[in-house]
Design an enzyme around this catalytic site. Structure first.
Site, PDB file in Angstrom:
ATOM      1  N   TYR A  24       7.028  61.257  67.478  1.00 40.87           N
ATOM      2  CA  TYR A  24       7.340  59.959  68.074  1.00 40.87           C
ATOM      3  C   TYR A  24       7.925  59.246  66.960  1.00 40.87           C
ATOM      4  O   TYR A  24       7.705  57.492  66.676  1.00 40.87           O
ATOM      5  CB  TYR A  24       6.186  59.058  68.744  1.00 40.87           C
ATOM      6  CG  TYR A  24       6.574  57.878  70.061  1.00 40.87           C
ATOM      7  CD1 TYR A  24       7.147  58.415  70.899  1.00 40.87           C
ATOM      8  CD2 TYR A  24       6.343  56.677  69.483  1.00 40.87           C
ATOM      9  CE1 TYR A  24       7.704  57.550  71.785  1.00 40.87           C
ATOM     10  CE2 TYR A  24       6.432  55.960  70.670  1.00 40.87           C
ATOM     11  CZ  TYR A  24       7.168  56.305  71.834  1.00 40.87           C
ATOM     12  OH  TYR A  24       7.429  55.378  72.694  1.00 40.87           O
ATOM     13  N   GLY A  25       8.990  59.786  66.106  1.00 41.69           N
ATOM     14  CA  GLY A  25       9.638  59.200  65.299  1.00 41.69           C
ATOM     15  C   GLY A  25      10.799  58.538  65.923  1.00 41.69           C
ATOM     16  O   GLY A  25      10.846  58.351  66.973  1.00 41.69           O
ATOM     17  N   GLN A  85       7.692  71.823  61.621  1.00 43.94           N
ATOM     18  CA  GLN A  85       7.581  72.342  63.013  1.00 43.94           C
ATOM     19  C   GLN A  85       7.209  73.529  63.190  1.00 43.94           C
ATOM     20  O   GLN A  85       6.344  73.803  64.066  1.00 43.94           O
ATOM     21  CB  GLN A  85       9.087  72.198  63.368  1.00 43.94           C
ATOM     22  CG  GLN A  85       9.929  71.050  63.977  1.00 43.94           C
ATOM     23  CD  GLN A  85      11.027  71.211  64.594  1.00 43.94           C
ATOM     24  OE1 GLN A  85      11.576  72.503  64.859  1.00 43.94           O
ATOM     25  NE2 GLN A  85      11.947  70.341  64.957  1.00 43.94           N
ATOM     26  N   HIS A 107      17.488  69.735  66.744  1.00 47.20           N
ATOM     27  CA  HIS A 107      18.415  70.264  65.543  1.00 47.20           C
ATOM     28  C   HIS A 107      17.802  71.785  65.220  1.00 47.20           C
ATOM     29  O   HIS A 107      16.693  71.782  65.787  1.00 47.20           O
ATOM     30  CB  HIS A 107      17.637  69.588  63.997  1.00 47.20           C
ATOM     31  CG  HIS A 107      18.156  69.874  62.791  1.00 47.20           C
ATOM     32  ND1 HIS A 107      19.662  70.342  62.746  1.00 47.20           N
ATOM     33  CD2 HIS A 107      17.812  70.176  61.802  1.00 47.20           C
ATOM     34  CE1 HIS A 107      19.745  70.554  61.508  1.00 47.20           C
ATOM     35  NE2 HIS A 107      18.704  70.611  60.845  1.00 47.20           N
ATOM     36  N   ASP A 190      25.583  70.319  60.278  1.00 49.04           N
ATOM     37  CA  ASP A 190      24.724  69.210  60.035  1.00 49.04           C
ATOM     38  C   ASP A 190      24.240  69.141  58.685  1.00 49.04           C
ATOM     39  O   ASP A 190      24.404  68.164  58.032  1.00 49.04           O
ATOM     40  CB  ASP A 190      23.575  69.246  61.267  1.00 49.04           C
ATOM     41  CG  ASP A 190      22.947  67.888  61.280  1.00 49.04           C
ATOM     42  OD1 ASP A 190      23.437  66.970  61.915  1.00 49.04           O
ATOM     43  OD2 ASP A 190      21.602  67.799  60.463  1.00 49.04           O
ATOM     44  N   GLU A 226      32.277  45.548  45.754  1.00 53.58           N
ATOM     45  CA  GLU A 226      33.453  46.586  45.892  1.00 53.58           C
ATOM     46  C   GLU A 226      33.208  47.789  46.290  1.00 53.58           C
ATOM     47  O   GLU A 226      33.925  48.389  46.898  1.00 53.58           O
ATOM     48  CB  GLU A 226      34.411  46.300  44.707  1.00 53.58           C
ATOM     49  CG  GLU A 226      34.778  45.004  44.355  1.00 53.58           C
ATOM     50  CD  GLU A 226      35.726  44.270  45.481  1.00 53.58           C
ATOM     51  OE1 GLU A 226      36.314  45.346  46.418  1.00 53.58           O
ATOM     52  OE2 GLU A 226      35.657  43.111  45.621  1.00 53.58           O
ATOM     53  N   SER A 251      45.052  46.370  53.423  1.00 51.08           N
ATOM     54  CA  SER A 251      46.354  45.794  52.922  1.00 51.08           C
ATOM     55  C   SER A 251      47.063  46.924  52.514  1.00 51.08           C
ATOM     56  O   SER A 251      46.628  48.011  52.251  1.00 51.08           O
ATOM     57  CB  SER A 251      46.091  44.900  51.783  1.00 51.08           C
ATOM     58  OG  SER A 251      45.652  45.918  50.641  1.00 51.08           O
TER      59      SER A 251
END
Length: 327
Positions: A24-25, A85, A107, A190, A226, A251
């Site tokens: 539950y992240g 996992q 993933h 990824d 910057e 610009s």
């Protein structure tokens, strides 16, 4: 790559099915809530009395310990961190995973590198939103969705793609577009994107640019503005309309300077470095290093985090960001 949309997905395939969301992240919470709001039967698997346990209850979802959430589940969504996992799968998921279920990932790390070996009687699929969990939830609530990838590693039921697309529809992803690829491609691209460009490359560029200006005698506050503060402006423009939109908005001076000088920064040596990053990913060297680091208690990672926090760039940034806080 084929793109799937709402008309290609049937969320009805999941009606009456039990879905277990493990973890539950950021992603687990977002996907569980979206699926629940789409009318699906969701149970979140979490550690009893952990921080997530109470959060799930506050959000109005059903919560159970992981083994209990997995028992009888038709879809088991592995939305736990990569590093835990395989252990959780071996100890708590595998003994309770029913035949014919779909084992789903966001993933491909554990499957691509063989850290999890699913049984032959389950579908193995991926549905990976291309955005952070907070974004997945926010865009869903706005009535749209973030794009996603689907991957089919094992289609035991003959309907694995249908299940993956139904999950994607449940979080709104088919409103934007869903692309089909492979676990291998998703995992390696990824990891490369994170390491060479998004997380590693970008922070290294910002650090180097900041230090170049400060070492040359310019005020650190100006250097921060910057090289870091305006980064979001540029990436938002690129995300909205590609390089063309960004070059159009900035610009002429910025465009000419950027196009004529950028190859001095990203050189052939830089590209060789990127290739070596990809080599480590493809060979499994990075996987081995990351597993060793986790097993070592993340000592090196914690030391690097401390070094990063101590940077002048971070100190100046914290001061400047406080100026923009609404009192």
């Amino acid at each position: 790559m084929h793109i799937y949309h709402d008309s290609d997905a049937d969320i009805g395939l999941l009606k009456g099915k039990k879905i277990a969301v493990l973890g539950y992240g950021a992603q687990g919470r977002a996907q569980a809530l979206c699926l629940h709001d789409s009318g699906l039967d969701v149970t979140v698997g979490a550690r009893r009395d952990g921080a997530s346990w109470s959060k799930v209850k506050e959000d109005g979802l059903r919560v159970a310990e992981i083994p209990d959430a997995v028992k009888g589940a038709d879809v088991v969504m592995m939305l736990l961190p990569d590093e835990v996992q395989s252990d959780i799968y071996t100890e708590q998921v595998a003994p309770n995973l029913k035949s014919g279920a779909a084992l789903e990932f966001a993933h491909g790390f554990a499957i691509t590198y063989g850290l999890i070996q699913p049984p032959e009687d389950v579908d193995v699929i991926m549905m990976a939103p291309k955005g952070p969990g907070s974004g997945v939830r926010e865009v869903f609530l706005e009535g749209f969705g973030v794009p996603a990838l689907i991957c089919i590693h094992a289609d035991r039921s003959g309907n694995a793609k249908g299940i993956a697309l139904a999950l994607a529809k449940g979080i709104g992803a088919t409103r934007a577009g869903v692309f089909e690829t492979t676990f291998d491609f998703e995992t390696k691209t990824d990891l490369f994107g994170e390491q060479a460009v998004l997380c590693g490359g970008t922070t290294a560029m910002i650090k180097a640019g900041f230090q170049t200006l400060v070492d040359a005698g310019y005020p650190p506050e100006m250097a921060y503005f910057e090289v870091l503060h305006e980064t979001k402006l540029i990436t938002d423009l690129i995300n909205a309309g590609g390089f063309a939109k960004m070059w159009y908005v900035v610009s002429n001076t910025a465009e000419f300077g950027g196009l004529t000088r950028r190859d001095r920064v990203i050189t052939e040596e830089s590209k060789k470095g990127m290739r070596s990053v990809l080599d480590d990913i493809e060979s499994g060297k990075f996987k081995d290093e990351w597993r060793a680091e986790w097993n070592n208690g993340l000592k090196n990672l914690k030391a690097m985090e401390a070094d990063e926090a101590a940077l002048q760039l971070e100190t100046v940034g914290k001061e400047i960001r406080s100026l923009f806080e609404r009192k």
